[in-house]
Design a protein around this motif. Sequence first.
Motif, PDB file in Angstrom:
ATOM      1  N   HIS A 101       0.827  -1.219   0.000  1.00  0.00           N
ATOM      2  CA  HIS A 101       0.000   0.000   0.000  1.00  0.00           C
ATOM      3  C   HIS A 101       0.859   1.266   0.000  1.00  0.00           C
ATOM      4  CE1 HIS A 101      -3.317  -2.716   0.770  1.00  0.00           C
ATOM      5  NE2 HIS A 101      -2.705  -3.158   1.854  1.00  0.00           N
ATOM      6  N   GLU A 102       1.947   1.224  -0.765  1.00  0.00           N
ATOM      7  CA  GLU A 102       2.820   2.393  -0.880  1.00  0.00           C
ATOM      8  C   GLU A 102       2.131   3.469  -1.707  1.00  0.00           C
ATOM      9  OE1 GLU A 102       7.130   0.026  -0.715  1.00  0.00           O
ATOM     10  OE2 GLU A 102       6.441   0.956  -2.566  1.00  0.00           O
ATOM     11  N   HIS A 103       2.265   4.701  -1.249  1.00  0.00           N
ATOM     12  CA  HIS A 103       1.674   5.817  -1.974  1.00  0.00           C
ATOM     13  C   HIS A 103       2.625   6.277  -3.078  1.00  0.00           C
ATOM     14  CE1 HIS A 103      -0.444   9.500  -2.880  1.00  0.00           C
ATOM     15  NE2 HIS A 103       0.653  10.213  -2.657  1.00  0.00           N
ATOM     16  N   VAL A 104       2.100   6.421  -4.274  1.00  0.00           N
ATOM     17  CA  VAL A 104       2.883   6.904  -5.407  1.00  0.00           C
ATOM     18  C   VAL A 104       2.329   8.272  -5.805  1.00  0.00           C
ATOM     19  CG1 VAL A 104       3.667   6.452  -7.749  1.00  0.00           C
ATOM     20  CG2 VAL A 104       3.267   4.541  -6.175  1.00  0.00           C
ATOM     21  N   GLY A 105       3.057   9.326  -5.472  1.00  0.00           N
ATOM     22  CA  GLY A 105       2.585  10.675  -5.738  1.00  0.00           C
ATOM     23  C   GLY A 105       2.973  11.175  -7.117  1.00  0.00           C
ATOM     24  N   LEU A 106       2.500  12.360  -7.437  1.00  0.00           N
ATOM     25  CA  LEU A 106       2.773  12.961  -8.743  1.00  0.00           C
ATOM     26  C   LEU A 106       4.269  13.190  -8.939  1.00  0.00           C
ATOM     27  CD1 LEU A 106       1.751  14.228 -11.363  1.00  0.00           C
ATOM     28  CD2 LEU A 106       1.486  16.397 -10.130  1.00  0.00           C
ATOM     29  N   VAL A 107       4.964  13.624  -7.887  1.00  0.00           N
ATOM     30  CA  VAL A 107       6.403  13.877  -7.987  1.00  0.00           C
ATOM     31  C   VAL A 107       7.146  12.598  -8.370  1.00  0.00           C
ATOM     32  CG1 VAL A 107       8.471  14.476  -6.669  1.00  0.00           C
ATOM     33  CG2 VAL A 107       6.396  15.838  -6.418  1.00  0.00           C
ATOM     34  N   SER A 108       6.774  11.488  -7.749  1.00  0.00           N
ATOM     35  CA  SER A 108       7.416  10.202  -8.064  1.00  0.00           C
ATOM     36  C   SER A 108       7.154   9.798  -9.506  1.00  0.00           C
ATOM     37  CB  SER A 108       6.907   9.117  -7.115  1.00  0.00           C
ATOM     38  OG  SER A 108       7.233   9.414  -5.772  1.00  0.00           O
ATOM     39  N   LEU A 109       5.927  10.018  -9.969  1.00  0.00           N
ATOM     40  CA  LEU A 109       5.592   9.663 -11.347  1.00  0.00           C
ATOM     41  C   LEU A 109       6.365  10.520 -12.344  1.00  0.00           C
ATOM     42  CD1 LEU A 109       1.721   9.183 -11.034  1.00  0.00           C
ATOM     43  CD2 LEU A 109       3.456   7.405 -11.288  1.00  0.00           C
ATOM     44  N   VAL A 110       6.457  11.822 -12.068  1.00  0.00           N
ATOM     45  CA  VAL A 110       7.185  12.721 -12.973  1.00  0.00           C
ATOM     46  C   VAL A 110       8.670  12.382 -12.983  1.00  0.00           C
ATOM     47  CG1 VAL A 110       7.878  15.113 -13.374  1.00  0.00           C
ATOM     48  CG2 VAL A 110       5.510  14.591 -12.770  1.00  0.00           C
ATOM     49  N   GLY A 111       9.255  12.208 -11.799  1.00  0.00           N
ATOM     50  CA  GLY A 111      10.678  11.872 -11.728  1.00  0.00           C
ATOM     51  C   GLY A 111      10.983  10.552 -12.405  1.00  0.00           C
ATOM     52  N   GLY A 112      10.139   9.550 -12.164  1.00  0.00           N
ATOM     53  CA  GLY A 112      10.337   8.254 -12.809  1.00  0.00           C
ATOM     54  C   GLY A 112      10.193   8.329 -14.316  1.00  0.00           C
ATOM     55  N   ALA A 113       9.228   9.109 -14.790  1.00  0.00           N
ATOM     56  CA  ALA A 113       9.023   9.251 -16.232  1.00  0.00           C
ATOM     57  C   ALA A 113      10.218   9.926 -16.896  1.00  0.00           C
ATOM     58  CB  ALA A 113       7.748  10.059 -16.503  1.00  0.00           C
ATOM     59  N   LEU A 114      10.794  10.933 -16.240  1.00  0.00           N
ATOM     60  CA  LEU A 114      11.978  11.599 -16.791  1.00  0.00           C
ATOM     61  C   LEU A 114      13.156  10.631 -16.880  1.00  0.00           C
ATOM     62  CD1 LEU A 114      11.820  15.058 -14.945  1.00  0.00           C
ATOM     63  CD2 LEU A 114      11.562  14.667 -17.404  1.00  0.00           C
ATOM     64  N   ILE A 115      13.330   9.810 -15.857  1.00  0.00           N
ATOM     65  CA  ILE A 115      14.436   8.841 -15.860  1.00  0.00           C
ATOM     66  C   ILE A 115      14.244   7.814 -16.977  1.00  0.00           C
ATOM     67  CG2 ILE A 115      15.472   6.934 -14.567  1.00  0.00           C
ATOM     68  CD1 ILE A 115      15.026   8.612 -12.034  1.00  0.00           C
ATOM     69  N   ILE A 116      13.047   7.278 -17.106  1.00  0.00           N
ATOM     70  CA  ILE A 116      12.777   6.278 -18.140  1.00  0.00           C
ATOM     71  C   ILE A 116      12.945   6.883 -19.532  1.00  0.00           C
ATOM     72  CG2 ILE A 116      11.049   4.737 -19.112  1.00  0.00           C
ATOM     73  CD1 ILE A 116      12.247   3.885 -16.417  1.00  0.00           C
ATOM     74  N   ALA A 117      12.508   8.131 -19.719  1.00  0.00           N
ATOM     75  CA  ALA A 117      12.687   8.800 -21.010  1.00  0.00           C
ATOM     76  C   ALA A 117      14.169   8.975 -21.319  1.00  0.00           C
ATOM     77  CB  ALA A 117      11.986  10.163 -20.998  1.00  0.00           C
TER      78      ALA A 117
END
Length: 297
Positions: A259-275
């Motif tokens: 039940h880990e919370h995944v916030g917008l900051v985590s999604l944006v940072g992860g998306a930048l890394i994957i890109a």
Amino acid sequence: MPLSSLLKLFGLAAIWGGSFLFMRIAAPVLGPVLLIELRVGLAAVFLLGLALLWKKTLDIKADWKHFVILGLFNTAVPFLLFAWAAKSLPASLMSVLNATTPIWGAIFGAIWMRNRLSVKTIIGLALGVSGVAVLVGLDGAHLSPLALLGVGAGLIAAACYAIAALYSKVAKSVDAFSNAHGSMWAATLMVLPAAPFFPAAAMPDVWVMICVAMLGIVCSGIAYILYFKLIDEVGAASATTVTFLVPIFGTLWGSLVLHEHVGLVSLVGGALIIAGVALITGFSPSALMKRRAVTAE
């Protein structure tokens, strides 16, 4: 890419994404050293059983230095660092940090091997670094000092994987199964002397022991076999696309099970890394689809 290979790719990503979940559960109880000794030891015994079944032998006398280097940089050190980070970091964040390996590979390749950086690679590096900055700079406001150190440990672990990959490109030719088998035994012997000095923090329950078994047998032993089969079937370039799927599964398992919370900051940072990783590795969905079509024909 044939359907069977595609299923192996997603299966491998699901398994490796799950490794961060299992470490998150087991590391606070067993501690990083004992956990990793059990993980690599189980993997080594499992691969030994396969070696006996498949009649594959290790040329220890000729290749022991090679196995030691791989065992150090591709197994012992990064496994220990991620296990230590698992005491304070969510599984989702660890899986994203793991995805920075190609970014480190591009940096080290430029420094050590004098590889020229293309414009695409430079943009990819900028995106990757920006993603890490977002995760640490913005999300870091919600992380404890110990968790921030865990982020550093995860990044160093990814750098170790990159060092091992670069070494493999210039090292003597040893078959993939022997690399996995020999490096697991090397890592087991490296971590073993430290294990008695870092006992478990508490008595492990059945779920912790299941996590240990999953890490050793499934996430290390079986995962290597899947990865090697993928390389044989579709080539190294297509097999490495698993890098883009692992954070997805790492985040999914962390959210569903813990039940880990995944916030917008985590999604944006992860998306930048994957890109950034996609640009550095030259990943192209259209090119991959063309390869699949050619294979199907």
